[in-house]
Design a protein around this motif. Structure first.
Motif, PDB file in Angstrom:
ATOM      1  N   ASP A  85       0.816  -1.220   0.000  1.00 53.30           N
ATOM      2  CA  ASP A  85       0.000   0.000   0.000  1.00 53.30           C
ATOM      3  C   ASP A  85       0.845   1.263   0.000  1.00 53.30           C
ATOM      4  O   ASP A  85       0.297   2.367   0.023  1.00 53.30           O
ATOM      5  N   ASP A  86       2.174   1.110   0.003  1.00 51.61           N
ATOM      6  CA  ASP A  86       3.114   2.241   0.037  1.00 51.61           C
ATOM      7  C   ASP A  86       2.846   3.135   1.251  1.00 51.61           C
ATOM      8  O   ASP A  86       2.792   4.354   1.152  1.00 51.61           O
ATOM      9  N   LYS A  87       2.689   2.485   2.415  1.00 49.86           N
ATOM     10  CA  LYS A  87       2.401   3.204   3.657  1.00 49.86           C
ATOM     11  C   LYS A  87       3.423   2.877   4.738  1.00 49.86           C
ATOM     12  O   LYS A  87       3.089   2.832   5.918  1.00 49.86           O
ATOM     13  N   VAL A  88       4.658   2.628   4.334  1.00 50.22           N
ATOM     14  CA  VAL A  88       5.706   2.311   5.314  1.00 50.22           C
ATOM     15  C   VAL A  88       6.198   3.623   5.921  1.00 50.22           C
ATOM     16  O   VAL A  88       6.929   4.377   5.295  1.00 50.22           O
ATOM     17  N   THR A  89       5.721   3.875   7.134  1.00 49.76           N
ATOM     18  CA  THR A  89       6.154   5.047   7.891  1.00 49.76           C
ATOM     19  C   THR A  89       6.502   4.588   9.298  1.00 49.76           C
ATOM     20  O   THR A  89       6.128   3.479   9.711  1.00 49.76           O
ATOM     21  N   ALA A  90       7.188   5.425  10.007  1.00 48.30           N
ATOM     22  CA  ALA A  90       7.558   5.081  11.382  1.00 48.30           C
ATOM     23  C   ALA A  90       6.303   4.838  12.222  1.00 48.30           C
ATOM     24  O   ALA A  90       6.255   3.896  13.020  1.00 48.30           O
ATOM     25  N   ASP A  91       5.297   5.674  12.028  1.00 50.61           N
ATOM     26  CA  ASP A  91       4.068   5.536  12.806  1.00 50.61           C
ATOM     27  C   ASP A  91       3.359   4.219  12.488  1.00 50.61           C
ATOM     28  O   ASP A  91       2.904   3.513  13.399  1.00 50.61           O
ATOM     29  N   ASN A  92       3.274   3.869  11.203  1.00 48.98           N
ATOM     30  CA  ASN A  92       2.611   2.618  10.831  1.00 48.98           C
ATOM     31  C   ASN A  92       3.405   1.400  11.306  1.00 48.98           C
ATOM     32  O   ASN A  92       2.817   0.380  11.677  1.00 48.98           O
ATOM     33  N   LEU A  93       4.720   1.497  11.302  1.00 48.68           N
ATOM     34  CA  LEU A  93       5.539   0.387  11.813  1.00 48.68           C
ATOM     35  C   LEU A  93       5.348   0.224  13.318  1.00 48.68           C
ATOM     36  O   LEU A  93       5.322  -0.899  13.826  1.00 48.68           O
ATOM     37  N   LYS A  94       5.209   1.334  14.032  1.00 44.73           N
ATOM     38  CA  LYS A  94       4.939   1.254  15.473  1.00 44.73           C
ATOM     39  C   LYS A  94       3.576   0.607  15.727  1.00 44.73           C
ATOM     40  O   LYS A  94       3.424  -0.210  16.637  1.00 44.73           O
ATOM     41  N   LYS A  95       2.570   0.978  14.901  1.00 50.14           N
ATOM     42  CA  LYS A  95       1.239   0.377  15.048  1.00 50.14           C
ATOM     43  C   LYS A  95       1.292  -1.124  14.787  1.00 50.14           C
ATOM     44  O   LYS A  95       0.662  -1.906  15.496  1.00 50.14           O
ATOM     45  N   LEU A  96       2.058  -1.518  13.772  1.00 55.72           N
ATOM     46  CA  LEU A  96       2.208  -2.938  13.471  1.00 55.72           C
ATOM     47  C   LEU A  96       2.881  -3.665  14.625  1.00 55.72           C
ATOM     48  O   LEU A  96       2.453  -4.749  15.021  1.00 55.72           O
ATOM     49  N   ARG A  97       3.914  -3.058  15.193  1.00 59.41           N
ATOM     50  CA  ARG A  97       4.598  -3.668  16.330  1.00 59.41           C
ATOM     51  C   ARG A  97       3.634  -3.817  17.510  1.00 59.41           C
ATOM     52  O   ARG A  97       3.598  -4.858  18.174  1.00 59.41           O
ATOM     53  N   ASP A  98       2.842  -2.775  17.761  1.00 55.38           N
ATOM     54  CA  ASP A  98       1.885  -2.825  18.872  1.00 55.38           C
ATOM     55  C   ASP A  98       0.831  -3.914  18.654  1.00 55.38           C
ATOM     56  O   ASP A  98       0.460  -4.632  19.583  1.00 55.38           O
ATOM     57  N   LYS A  99       0.344  -4.048  17.414  1.00 54.20           N
ATOM     58  CA  LYS A  99      -0.626  -5.096  17.121  1.00 54.20           C
ATOM     59  C   LYS A  99      -0.007  -6.473  17.320  1.00 54.20           C
ATOM     60  O   LYS A  99      -0.658  -7.395  17.805  1.00 54.20           O
ATOM     61  N   ASN A 100       1.247  -6.602  16.936  1.00 56.26           N
ATOM     62  CA  ASN A 100       1.925  -7.880  17.110  1.00 56.26           C
ATOM     63  C   ASN A 100       2.111  -8.188  18.597  1.00 56.26           C
ATOM     64  O   ASN A 100       1.982  -9.341  19.014  1.00 56.26           O
TER      65      ASN A 100
END
Length: 118
Positions: A85-100
């Motif tokens: 989706d071309d949405k690799v940002t620091a904020d989105n990576l943090k959200k992914l980490r939190d979901k994991n």
């Protein structure tokens, strides 16, 4: 309307419907194939991450805890979706980490519940 134009108009409408159906079918196949490829890549990356964790745990003196493979798959599927989706940002990576992390906590609590029942 002139009766001679009715067959021409019907043929033209049929050609348009056929073209739209063909384009929609090609687009759907492309979408499904891209999704399938993304899943295959995610599974491959998750398995490699899992193998690396096993190797590190085996080579360390204290052993170590290895998360379930579902956690690796969840992370890599999310990462591939962000890349796609071309949405690799620091904020989105943090959200992914939190979901994991939420998934890991849920898996851990499920493991404890099943252990208590045994």
């Amino acid at each position: 309307m002139n009766p001679e134009y009715v067959p021409l108009l019907a043929a033209f409408i049929g050609a348009i419907v056929g073209a739209i159906t063909s384009i929609a079918s090609i687009w759907m196949q492309s979408y499904i194939n891209a999704k399938r490829e993304r899943i295959k890549q995610s599974v491959s990356l998750a398995l490699e991450s899992y193998k690396c964790e096993i190797s590190v745990a085996q080579n360390s003196r204290s052993g170590g805890y290895i998360h379930p493979i579902a956690a690796y798959l969840h992370y890599h599927m999310g990462l591939m979706k962000l890349v796609n989706d071309d949405k690799v940002t620091a904020d989105n990576l943090k959200k992914l980490r939190d979901k994991n992390q939420e998934l890991l906590l849920a898996l851990k609590s499920e493991k404890e519940r099943t252990r208590d029942k045994v």
